[in-house]
Enzyme design. Structure first.
Site, PDB file in Angstrom:
ATOM      1  N   GLY A  15      13.229 -10.381  -5.867  1.00  0.00           N
ATOM      2  CA  GLY A  15      12.609 -10.458  -7.182  1.00  0.00           C
ATOM      3  C   GLY A  15      13.230  -9.417  -8.095  1.00  0.00           C
ATOM      4  N   GLY A  16      12.957  -9.516  -9.361  1.00  0.00           N
ATOM      5  CA  GLY A  16      13.434  -8.524 -10.314  1.00  0.00           C
ATOM      6  C   GLY A  16      12.556  -7.285 -10.298  1.00  0.00           C
ATOM      7  CE  LYS A  21      12.167  -5.982  -5.840  1.00  0.00           C
ATOM      8  NZ  LYS A  21      11.582  -5.510  -7.126  1.00  0.00           N
ATOM      9  CB  SER A  22       7.167  -3.612  -3.590  1.00  0.00           C
ATOM     10  OG  SER A  22       8.539  -3.339  -3.683  1.00  0.00           O
ATOM     11  CG  HIS A  57       5.736   2.258  -4.529  1.00  0.00           C
ATOM     12  ND1 HIS A  57       6.059   1.020  -4.017  1.00  0.00           N
ATOM     13  CD2 HIS A  57       6.168   2.242  -5.812  1.00  0.00           C
ATOM     14  CE1 HIS A  57       6.676   0.296  -4.937  1.00  0.00           C
ATOM     15  NE2 HIS A  57       6.751   1.023  -6.029  1.00  0.00           N
ATOM     16  NE  ARG A  60       1.742  -1.273  -4.055  1.00  0.00           N
ATOM     17  CZ  ARG A  60       2.801  -1.556  -4.791  1.00  0.00           C
ATOM     18  NH1 ARG A  60       2.679  -1.674  -6.099  1.00  0.00           N
ATOM     19  NH2 ARG A  60       3.989  -1.707  -4.234  1.00  0.00           N
ATOM     20  CG  ASP A  92       9.694  -1.415  -1.058  1.00  0.00           C
ATOM     21  OD1 ASP A  92      10.685  -1.764  -1.743  1.00  0.00           O
ATOM     22  OD2 ASP A  92       8.530  -1.402  -1.500  1.00  0.00           O
TER      23      ASP A  92
END
Length: 215
Positions: A15-16, A21-22, A57, A60, A92
């Site tokens: 994905g952009g 996506k993550s 991140h 999350r 990731d």
């Protein structure tokens, strides 16, 4: 890059930037109990923006997940995964991993030499993934949707990461593409061609989990 045309126990999430996506990959990882997260972003000194992004991140992710951060290499990550019997490995992302490879080597090679070096490193990275018995979830940016970068390092990055995405997609059992938080299934053993065409639709984490658990 030459690749073998068979599926590994791998899901590739494309994905952009800020496409979701993550987030989707993390939702998939939550289907397993014992998760090892390989964060490839590393540290950038004196960058409040980067620190804020990393914190976002981290906040999350579930607290019980284990995290290994770059510059620890993939070989060590695989050892940890095997020794501690993790159920799934989430990486990731390839985008940041490739960025570090370029920044560390761009002064040492000509453009053609650097591209060859990055190809070798990318294929070795993918080969190492194939040694793991547990499912692997890999996040990467799709780099072919925008304009061709105006500087040399940008063009090298685009070509090298695009080639790595292609090689890994050939190996992967499932490939998805995220746009504005909506995820499309691009590749799966269940996609059946009808007159050379397979319909593409939205997919959720339950589907990815069930596909990777089959092997």
């Amino acid at each position: 890059m030459e690749t073998n045309h068979f599926s590994e126990k791998i899901a590739l999430f494309l994905g952009g930037g800020q496409s979701g996506k993550s987030f989707f990959a993390e939702k998939c990882a939550k289907k397993w109990d014992k998760v090892l997260f390989y964060a490839t972003g590393g540290q950038i000194e004196n960058s409040p923006e980067w620190n804020l992004r990393i914190k976002k991140h981290k906040d999350r992710r579930p607290e019980h997940w284990s995290t290994v951060e770059y510059p620890i290499g993939l070989e060590e990550v695989i050892k940890i995964c095997e020794q501690e019997n993790f159920d799934v490995l989430l990486i990731d992302c390839l985008t940041l991993w490739m960025g570090w490879q370029i920044s560390q080597n761009i002064q040492n090679y000509s453009q053609l030499q650097l591209l060859k070096h990055l190809e070798t490193e990318s294929l070795y990275f993918i080969k190492q993934l194939s040694t793991l018995n547990c499912p692997i979830l890999v996040v990467s940016n799709e780099v072919g949707e925008g304009v061709i970068p105006g500087n040399e390092s940008g063009r090298i990055f685009r070509e090298a990461l695009g080639a790595m995405n292609l090689a890994l997609a050939e190996k992967a059992q499932c490939v998805t593409f995220s746009v504005a938080g909506q995820t499309l299934l691009l590749k799966s053993p269940n996609l059946v061609l009808n007159n050379g065409f397979a319909s593409i639709g939205l997919v959720n984490e339950d589907y990815i989990y069930s596909e990777l658990k089959k092997k």
